[in-house]
Design a protein around this motif. Sequence first.
Motif, mmCIF file in Angstrom:
data_model
loop_
_atom_site.group_PDB
_atom_site.id
_atom_site.type_symbol
_atom_site.label_atom_id
_atom_site.label_comp_id
_atom_site.label_asym_id
_atom_site.label_seq_id
_atom_site.Cartn_x
_atom_site.Cartn_y
_atom_site.Cartn_z
ATOM 1 N N GLN A 1 -1.015 -5.236 2.127
ATOM 2 C CA GLN A 1 -2.428 -5.176 2.468
ATOM 3 C C GLN A 1 -2.950 -6.530 2.936
ATOM 4 O OE1 GLN A 1 -4.351 -3.502 -0.937
ATOM 5 N NE2 GLN A 1 -3.586 -1.468 -0.518
ATOM 6 N N VAL A 2 -2.328 -7.617 2.463
ATOM 7 C CA VAL A 2 -2.713 -8.963 2.856
ATOM 8 C C VAL A 2 -1.440 -9.767 3.025
ATOM 9 C CG1 VAL A 2 -3.939 -11.069 2.163
ATOM 10 C CG2 VAL A 2 -4.887 -8.834 1.587
ATOM 11 N N GLN A 3 -1.388 -10.580 4.099
ATOM 12 C CA GLN A 3 -0.184 -11.379 4.324
ATOM 13 C C GLN A 3 -0.489 -12.617 5.154
ATOM 14 O OE1 GLN A 3 2.675 -9.181 6.618
ATOM 15 N NE2 GLN A 3 1.161 -8.514 8.107
ATOM 16 N N THR B 1 0.567 -14.227 8.340
ATOM 17 C CA THR B 1 1.212 -13.689 9.538
ATOM 18 C C THR B 1 2.173 -14.699 10.160
ATOM 19 O OG1 THR B 1 -0.441 -14.515 11.078
ATOM 20 C CG2 THR B 1 -0.889 -12.372 10.027
ATOM 21 N N GLU C 1 -4.299 -12.582 6.864
ATOM 22 C CA GLU C 1 -5.068 -11.450 7.365
ATOM 23 C C GLU C 1 -4.768 -10.217 6.542
ATOM 24 O OE1 GLU C 1 -2.508 -9.654 11.076
ATOM 25 O OE2 GLU C 1 -3.997 -11.167 11.535
ATOM 26 N N GLY C 2 -5.702 -9.273 6.613
ATOM 27 C CA GLY C 2 -5.555 -8.025 5.891
ATOM 28 C C GLY C 2 -6.872 -7.592 5.291
ATOM 29 N N ARG C 3 -6.776 -6.605 4.434
ATOM 30 C CA ARG C 3 -7.947 -6.022 3.779
ATOM 31 C C ARG C 3 -8.646 -7.064 2.908
ATOM 32 N NH1 ARG C 3 -8.250 -1.771 -0.969
ATOM 33 N NH2 ARG C 3 -7.303 -3.554 -1.964
ATOM 34 N N TYR D 1 -9.121 -14.354 0.198
ATOM 35 C CA TYR D 1 -8.908 -12.956 -0.168
ATOM 36 C C TYR D 1 -9.244 -12.782 -1.636
ATOM 37 C CZ TYR D 1 -6.154 -9.039 -1.959
ATOM 38 O OH TYR D 1 -5.745 -7.908 -2.609
ATOM 39 N N SER E 1 0.848 -1.176 0.000
ATOM 40 C CA SER E 1 0.000 0.000 0.000
ATOM 41 C C SER E 1 0.895 1.241 0.000
ATOM 42 C CB SER E 1 -0.900 -0.006 1.239
ATOM 43 O OG SER E 1 -0.114 0.179 2.405
ATOM 44 N N ARG F 1 3.192 -0.976 3.705
ATOM 45 C CA ARG F 1 2.840 -2.257 4.340
ATOM 46 C C ARG F 1 2.009 -3.096 3.374
ATOM 47 N NH1 ARG F 1 2.120 -2.759 10.244
ATOM 48 N NH2 ARG F 1 0.564 -4.189 9.475
#
Length: 187
Positions: free
Chosen positions: A8-10, A12, A18-20, A54, A2, A6
Amino acid sequence: MSESGRLQVQITSDGVLEGRNVSSYRKLFHEIGDIYENAAGMNPAEVMYDVYSYAEGQAQAGNLQAGLTVLYPILVNGECNMTRGHWHADRGCAEIYAGVQGIGLLLLMNDAGETWAEQVFPGSVHHIDGRLAHRLVNTGDVPLRVGAVWSCAAGHDYDSVAKHGFGLRVYREQDRVVMKKAGMHED
């Protein structure tokens, strides 16, 4: 990345996606217990697996969805934990699986019911033809984490698998993995 630098999705450090625009669901034993040969004595609230997905844009051809399945190392009276399995509603849509953590099997089945397996391990990559039903099986002692990418237009056909089942069952017997034709398990 972004504008802030960072992702936006990863995936973890906890091994989840997790993410948008990430959605998730959890499958408990009482929701899928009928896929096992012998479900007696299992805790209905046992967490069997988690699925994260996602997607961006509309559910149409050309757009992709990414996901992560976390399948826990549970034995159901000797039978290895597995996902429900599915065909794609649009059988023209293929899928890619990639092993992230743990060991297991990818069961594949054609319309004739012929079933075979590919080994899943960290770094393994699997092309799943859209005309094949597919199911993950955890054969190890740690969670099996498998990433996936598929068309947003693929859809899921769980009912056909529920109606006909897969041709193989996978067990752990005396610390070894054993595959048997469905209906052939001996107690």
